[in-house]
Motif scaffolding. Structure first.
Motif, PDB file in Angstrom:
ATOM      1  N   ASN A 162       1.079  -1.436   0.204  1.00  0.00           N
ATOM      2  CA  ASN A 162       0.012  -0.126  -0.157  1.00  0.00           C
ATOM      3  C   ASN A 162       0.856   1.188  -0.060  1.00  0.00           C
ATOM      4  O   ASN A 162       0.375   2.169  -0.617  1.00  0.00           O
ATOM      5  CB  ASN A 162      -0.885   0.110   1.155  1.00  0.00           C
ATOM      6  CG  ASN A 162      -2.297  -0.758   0.852  1.00  0.00           C
ATOM      7  OD1 ASN A 162      -2.528  -1.269  -0.098  1.00  0.00           O
ATOM      8  ND2 ASN A 162      -2.899  -1.033   2.167  1.00  0.00           N
ATOM      9  N   SER A 163       1.808   1.172   0.720  1.00  0.00           N
ATOM     10  CA  SER A 163       2.729   2.271   0.850  1.00  0.00           C
ATOM     11  C   SER A 163       3.644   2.647  -0.548  1.00  0.00           C
ATOM     12  O   SER A 163       3.820   3.775  -0.886  1.00  0.00           O
ATOM     13  CB  SER A 163       4.055   2.050   2.041  1.00  0.00           C
ATOM     14  OG  SER A 163       3.290   2.473   3.360  1.00  0.00           O
ATOM     15  N   ILE A 164       4.160   1.459  -1.134  1.00  0.00           N
ATOM     16  CA  ILE A 164       4.800   1.693  -2.503  1.00  0.00           C
ATOM     17  C   ILE A 164       3.609   2.190  -3.454  1.00  0.00           C
ATOM     18  O   ILE A 164       3.857   3.046  -4.129  1.00  0.00           O
ATOM     19  CB  ILE A 164       4.879   0.356  -2.904  1.00  0.00           C
ATOM     20  CG1 ILE A 164       6.198  -0.399  -2.028  1.00  0.00           C
ATOM     21  CG2 ILE A 164       5.608   0.210  -4.299  1.00  0.00           C
ATOM     22  CD1 ILE A 164       6.913  -1.671  -2.415  1.00  0.00           C
ATOM     23  N   ASP A 165       2.219   1.893  -3.317  1.00  0.00           N
ATOM     24  CA  ASP A 165       1.289   2.195  -4.279  1.00  0.00           C
ATOM     25  C   ASP A 165       1.044   3.672  -4.045  1.00  0.00           C
ATOM     26  O   ASP A 165       0.757   4.502  -5.015  1.00  0.00           O
ATOM     27  CB  ASP A 165      -0.186   1.651  -4.069  1.00  0.00           C
ATOM     28  CG  ASP A 165      -0.193   0.202  -4.580  1.00  0.00           C
ATOM     29  OD1 ASP A 165       0.893  -0.037  -5.457  1.00  0.00           O
ATOM     30  OD2 ASP A 165      -1.100  -0.662  -4.418  1.00  0.00           O
ATOM     31  N   ALA A 166       1.200   4.177  -2.586  1.00  0.00           N
ATOM     32  CA  ALA A 166       0.900   5.509  -2.423  1.00  0.00           C
ATOM     33  C   ALA A 166       2.101   6.444  -2.580  1.00  0.00           C
ATOM     34  O   ALA A 166       1.655   7.524  -3.583  1.00  0.00           O
ATOM     35  CB  ALA A 166       0.844   5.626  -0.869  1.00  0.00           C
ATOM     36  N   VAL A 167       3.141   6.188  -2.664  1.00  0.00           N
ATOM     37  CA  VAL A 167       4.284   6.666  -3.095  1.00  0.00           C
ATOM     38  C   VAL A 167       4.380   6.781  -4.689  1.00  0.00           C
ATOM     39  O   VAL A 167       4.523   8.061  -5.361  1.00  0.00           O
ATOM     40  CB  VAL A 167       5.743   6.109  -2.659  1.00  0.00           C
ATOM     41  CG1 VAL A 167       6.867   6.969  -3.333  1.00  0.00           C
ATOM     42  CG2 VAL A 167       5.827   6.368  -1.195  1.00  0.00           C
ATOM     43  N   ASN A 168       3.970   5.889  -5.301  1.00  0.00           N
ATOM     44  CA  ASN A 168       4.102   5.614  -6.807  1.00  0.00           C
ATOM     45  C   ASN A 168       2.874   6.730  -7.313  1.00  0.00           C
ATOM     46  O   ASN A 168       2.999   7.387  -8.426  1.00  0.00           O
ATOM     47  CB  ASN A 168       3.709   4.285  -7.226  1.00  0.00           C
ATOM     48  CG  ASN A 168       4.915   3.525  -7.517  1.00  0.00           C
ATOM     49  OD1 ASN A 168       5.926   3.911  -7.824  1.00  0.00           O
ATOM     50  ND2 ASN A 168       4.834   2.344  -7.364  1.00  0.00           N
ATOM     51  N   GLU A 169       1.762   6.591  -6.670  1.00  0.00           N
ATOM     52  CA  GLU A 169       0.475   7.596  -7.154  1.00  0.00           C
ATOM     53  C   GLU A 169       0.999   8.915  -6.867  1.00  0.00           C
ATOM     54  O   GLU A 169       0.865   9.956  -7.737  1.00  0.00           O
ATOM     55  CB  GLU A 169      -0.667   7.331  -6.116  1.00  0.00           C
ATOM     56  CG  GLU A 169      -1.847   8.039  -6.484  1.00  0.00           C
ATOM     57  CD  GLU A 169      -2.863   8.030  -5.343  1.00  0.00           C
ATOM     58  OE1 GLU A 169      -2.848   6.971  -4.758  1.00  0.00           O
ATOM     59  OE2 GLU A 169      -3.279   9.065  -5.016  1.00  0.00           O
ATOM     60  N   TYR A 170       1.806   9.393  -5.749  1.00  0.00           N
ATOM     61  CA  TYR A 170       2.190  10.700  -5.246  1.00  0.00           C
ATOM     62  C   TYR A 170       3.150  11.473  -6.173  1.00  0.00           C
ATOM     63  O   TYR A 170       3.294  12.225  -6.405  1.00  0.00           O
ATOM     64  CB  TYR A 170       2.333  10.693  -3.906  1.00  0.00           C
ATOM     65  CG  TYR A 170       2.340  11.992  -3.253  1.00  0.00           C
ATOM     66  CD1 TYR A 170       1.356  13.009  -3.551  1.00  0.00           C
ATOM     67  CD2 TYR A 170       3.189  12.551  -2.254  1.00  0.00           C
ATOM     68  CE1 TYR A 170       1.059  13.962  -2.769  1.00  0.00           C
ATOM     69  CE2 TYR A 170       3.096  13.717  -1.497  1.00  0.00           C
ATOM     70  CZ  TYR A 170       1.959  14.601  -1.921  1.00  0.00           C
ATOM     71  OH  TYR A 170       1.810  15.659  -1.483  1.00  0.00           O
ATOM     72  N   LYS A 171       3.847  10.392  -6.743  1.00  0.00           N
ATOM     73  CA  LYS A 171       4.928  10.654  -7.720  1.00  0.00           C
ATOM     74  C   LYS A 171       4.595  11.679  -8.969  1.00  0.00           C
ATOM     75  O   LYS A 171       5.223  12.489  -9.466  1.00  0.00           O
ATOM     76  CB  LYS A 171       5.613   9.619  -8.398  1.00  0.00           C
ATOM     77  CG  LYS A 171       6.982   9.004  -7.590  1.00  0.00           C
ATOM     78  CD  LYS A 171       7.968   8.032  -8.182  1.00  0.00           C
ATOM     79  CE  LYS A 171       7.289   6.787  -8.571  1.00  0.00           C
ATOM     80  NZ  LYS A 171       7.975   5.660  -8.653  1.00  0.00           N
ATOM     81  N   PHE A 174     -13.580  -0.829   0.150  1.00  0.00           N
ATOM     82  CA  PHE A 174     -13.282   0.617  -0.182  1.00  0.00           C
ATOM     83  C   PHE A 174     -12.038   0.663  -0.649  1.00  0.00           C
ATOM     84  O   PHE A 174     -10.824   0.099  -0.115  1.00  0.00           O
ATOM     85  CB  PHE A 174     -13.410   1.259   1.291  1.00  0.00           C
ATOM     86  CG  PHE A 174     -12.699   2.387   1.101  1.00  0.00           C
ATOM     87  CD1 PHE A 174     -13.678   3.420   0.542  1.00  0.00           C
ATOM     88  CD2 PHE A 174     -11.310   2.952   1.271  1.00  0.00           C
ATOM     89  CE1 PHE A 174     -13.227   4.930   0.291  1.00  0.00           C
ATOM     90  CE2 PHE A 174     -11.125   4.188   1.046  1.00  0.00           C
ATOM     91  CZ  PHE A 174     -11.702   5.177   0.584  1.00  0.00           C
ATOM     92  N   THR A 175     -11.825   1.216  -1.847  1.00  0.00           N
ATOM     93  CA  THR A 175     -10.438   1.362  -2.648  1.00  0.00           C
ATOM     94  C   THR A 175     -10.639   2.774  -3.469  1.00  0.00           C
ATOM     95  O   THR A 175     -11.621   3.056  -3.894  1.00  0.00           O
ATOM     96  CB  THR A 175     -10.259   0.262  -3.527  1.00  0.00           C
ATOM     97  OG1 THR A 175      -8.966   0.469  -4.108  1.00  0.00           O
ATOM     98  CG2 THR A 175     -11.414   0.233  -4.631  1.00  0.00           C
ATOM     99  N   THR A 176      -9.577   3.413  -3.475  1.00  0.00           N
ATOM    100  CA  THR A 176      -9.386   4.754  -4.269  1.00  0.00           C
ATOM    101  C   THR A 176      -8.615   4.412  -5.450  1.00  0.00           C
ATOM    102  O   THR A 176      -8.184   4.939  -6.298  1.00  0.00           O
ATOM    103  CB  THR A 176      -8.844   5.700  -3.473  1.00  0.00           C
ATOM    104  OG1 THR A 176      -7.369   5.286  -3.029  1.00  0.00           O
ATOM    105  CG2 THR A 176      -9.464   6.091  -2.275  1.00  0.00           C
ATOM    106  N   LYS A 177      -8.047   3.030  -5.510  1.00  0.00           N
ATOM    107  CA  LYS A 177      -7.288   2.576  -6.511  1.00  0.00           C
ATOM    108  C   LYS A 177      -8.233   1.997  -7.954  1.00  0.00           C
ATOM    109  O   LYS A 177      -9.162   1.345  -7.701  1.00  0.00           O
ATOM    110  CB  LYS A 177      -6.299   1.593  -6.492  1.00  0.00           C
ATOM    111  CG  LYS A 177      -5.332   1.965  -5.203  1.00  0.00           C
ATOM    112  CD  LYS A 177      -4.689   0.900  -4.505  1.00  0.00           C
ATOM    113  CE  LYS A 177      -3.968   1.585  -3.456  1.00  0.00           C
ATOM    114  NZ  LYS A 177      -3.340   0.378  -2.614  1.00  0.00           N
ATOM    115  N   GLN A 178      -7.707   2.330  -9.154  1.00  0.00           N
ATOM    116  CA  GLN A 178      -8.606   1.902 -10.306  1.00  0.00           C
ATOM    117  C   GLN A 178      -8.443   0.464 -10.382  1.00  0.00           C
ATOM    118  O   GLN A 178      -9.611  -0.164 -10.576  1.00  0.00           O
ATOM    119  CB  GLN A 178      -7.533   2.459 -11.546  1.00  0.00           C
ATOM    120  CG  GLN A 178      -8.286   3.778 -11.951  1.00  0.00           C
ATOM    121  CD  GLN A 178      -7.487   4.255 -13.426  1.00  0.00           C
ATOM    122  OE1 GLN A 178      -6.671   3.588 -13.896  1.00  0.00           O
ATOM    123  NE2 GLN A 178      -8.315   5.032 -14.028  1.00  0.00           N
TER     124      GLN A 178
END
Ligand code: ADP
Length: 383
Positions: A280-289, A335-339
Motif C-alpha cells: 500500500n505504501s509503495i502504491d501511495a508513493v507511486n501515485e504521489y510521484k 473500499f478502494t481509491t485505486k483503479q
C-alpha cells in the motif's frame, strides 16, 4: 632449459607459488612441474616429468592435444595461448579438478616451450554454488510468498468473494430491472413489484452474509499458531518487498528493535499483513510521484517494543496521506481509491491482527504521508 631446471633459485621461486606451474616442450612432454602441481593433482614430480601432459586431461582434450600443439606450431593459431580458459584436469585419484589454465609460449634459444599456470577453481566453484543455492533459496521464498499472496488468504478470499457475491449481485440487478419494467408498464402490478423488492432484500442480505462468513473464516484460521520472532518475520518480508520497491525506485529502510521479539502467531498471516502495508505504501508513493515528482522515495519499516509487553510494527511512507473523506471507510471491505484495487487489504489485515489479540491503525505524519502500524502481544499465548 637445463639451466633453469637445475637452478635452485628458479626451483625455490616456482615452488613458492600457490598456483600450479609447469613447462612442456613442443611435443607436450613435461619438463618442469612445481610442488603446487603435485599438490593439486596428486602426482609426484617423478610421475610427471617426462610424460606427455595430455595424460592430465580428460577426453576429448586428451586425444586432441597432440594435434592442437602441432597445428599451433604449424599455423601459429592460438586457442588458449595468451588467452586462458576454464578447463578440467584429471587428478591421480581419477576425479576431475576445475582449473583456470593460462598458457604462455617462449623460445629458450634451442626450441619452443610452453609454460602453463593452473589455478584451482574449486573454492570459487563452491562459493558460486553456495551463492547459487542462496539465490535459489531466496527465489523459493519469493515464490512461496508470491504463491501465498496469490492463492493465500487474500487472493483466495478475493476470488471466492468475487465469485460468490456475483450471484446475489446478478440476481439483484435482474430483479431491479424487473421492478423498473413493472413500474413502467401501463397496468402497474404493484404486488409483483413488492415481490421483486423482497427478493432484492433477500439477495442483499445474502451478500452481507458472504462477507460476514469471510471474516469468520479468517478468524477460524487460528490453528497454525507458533512462537516466531517478529523481527525475523518482518525482515524476511522486507527482503521480498525490496524487489518490488526497487522496480519503483523506492528504498525500503528497516529498523529493528534490538531486543528479542517473540510473538505467538500465524507467521504467514502476519507476513501477509506486513506485505500488504508495504505494498500500500509503495502504491501511495507511486501515485504521489505523478503529482509531486520529488516525493521522498523511502519507506521505513520499524519494530519497537511498547508498553504492556507488546511489539509495534510500523510502515511509514511520505505519500499523499489519508484524506478526511476516506478516513472513515479505510478499513471497510471493498473500499478502494485505486483503479484496480480490490479494497480488501486493510479489512483483512485488521481481521487478522484482531484475531491475534492486537490492533491495527494509522497516523498521519507531520512531514506528510502515513504510518500504518500494528501492535501484537509478545510471548503470550493467545486463545
Ligand atoms: P486496495 O489496496 O485494494 O485499495 P486496501 O484495503 O489495502 O485496498 O486499501 C484501501 C485504501 O486505503 C486504498 O485504496 C488507499 O486509498 C488507502 N490507503 C491504504 N494505505 C495507504 C497509504 N499508505 N497511503 C495512502 N492511502 C492508503
Amino acid at each position: 632449459m637445463e639451466n633453469l631446471v637445475t637452478n635452485d633459485k628458479f626451483t625455490a621461486l616456482i615452488d613458492a607459488a600457490t598456483e600450479g606451474m609447469f613447462i612442456i616442450d613442443s611435443h607436450g612432454i613435461i619438463e618442469v612441474a612445481n610442488q603446487a602441481v603435485e599438490r593439486l593433482l596428486g602426482y609426484d614430480q617423478a610421475e610427471l616429468i617426462g610424460r606427455n601432459v595430455k595424460f592430465l586431461m580428460p577426453s576429448p582434450n586428451r586425444e586432441q592435444h597432440d594435434a592442437y600443439l602441432s597445428e599451433h606450431l604449424r599455423t601459429g593459431r592460438k586457442k588458449i595461448i595468451g588467452i586462458g580458459r576454464e578447463v578440467e584436469a584429471l587428478k591421480k585419484d581419477g576425479t576431475l579438478l576445475q582449473i583456470y589454465l593460462s598458457v604462455g609460449k617462449y623460445d629458450d634459444g634451442q626450441a619452443i616451450k610452453f609454460v602453463g599456470i593452473i589455478r584451482d577453481l574449486s573454492d570459487l566453484k563452491r562459493s558460486e554454488e553456495k551463492l547459487e543455492s542462496a539465490e535459489n533459496e531466496i527465489h523459493e521464498l519469493v515464490n512461496n510468498l508470491a504463491h501465498v499472496s496469490r492463492i493465500g488468504i487474500m487472493g483466495e478470499m478475493a476470488a471466492g468473494i468475487a465469485h460468490e457475491i456475483n450471484q446475489p449481485l446478478t440476481a439483484i440487478s435482474t430483479y431491479a430491472k424487473a421492478c423498473i419494467r413493472l413500474l413502467k408498464a401501463d397496468d402497474k402490478q404493484l404486488d409483483e413489484v413488492v415481490l421483486a423488492l423482497d427478493k432484492i432484500e433477500n439477495q442483499a442480505l445474502r451478500a452481507g452474509d458472504i462477507i460476514r462468513g469471510l471474516r469468520t473464516w479468517i478468524r477460524e484460521q487460528d490453528t497454525k499458531r507458533e512462537v516466531s520472532d517478529c523481527n525475523s518475520l518482518v525482515a524476511e518480508v522486507v527482503e521480498i518487498a525490496r524487489m518490488d520497491a526497487r522496480n519503483s525506485d523506492i528504498e525500503l529502510q528497516l529498523h529493528l528493535d534490538a531486543r528479542p521479539s517473540s510473538v505467538v502467531c500465524d507467521s504467514i498471516q502476519i507476513q501477509q499483513v506486513v506485505l500488504n502495508l508495504i505494498k500500500n505504501s509503495i502504491d501511495a508513493v507511486n501515485e504521489y510521484k505523478l503529482e509531486k515528482p520529488d516525493v521522498k522515495r523511502e519507506i521505513l519499516i520499524h519494530t519497537e517494543h511498547c508498553e504492556h509487553e507488546r511489539i509495534k510494527v510500523t510502515v511509514t511512507d511520505y505519500g499523499p496521506g489519508i484524506s478526511d473523506n476516506d478516513a472513515d471507510s479505510l478499513f471497510d471491505p471493498f473500499f478502494t481509491t485505486k483503479q484496480t484495487g480490490m479494497g480488501m487489504g486493510l479489512s483483512i489485515c485488521q481481521t487478522i491482527i484482531r484475531a491475534h489479540g492486537g490492533e491495527l491503525g494509522y497516523l498521519s505524519n507531520l512531514q506528510g504521508g502515513t504510518s500504518f502500524y500494528f501492535i501484537l502481544p509478545t510471548s503470550i499465548e493467545i486463545k
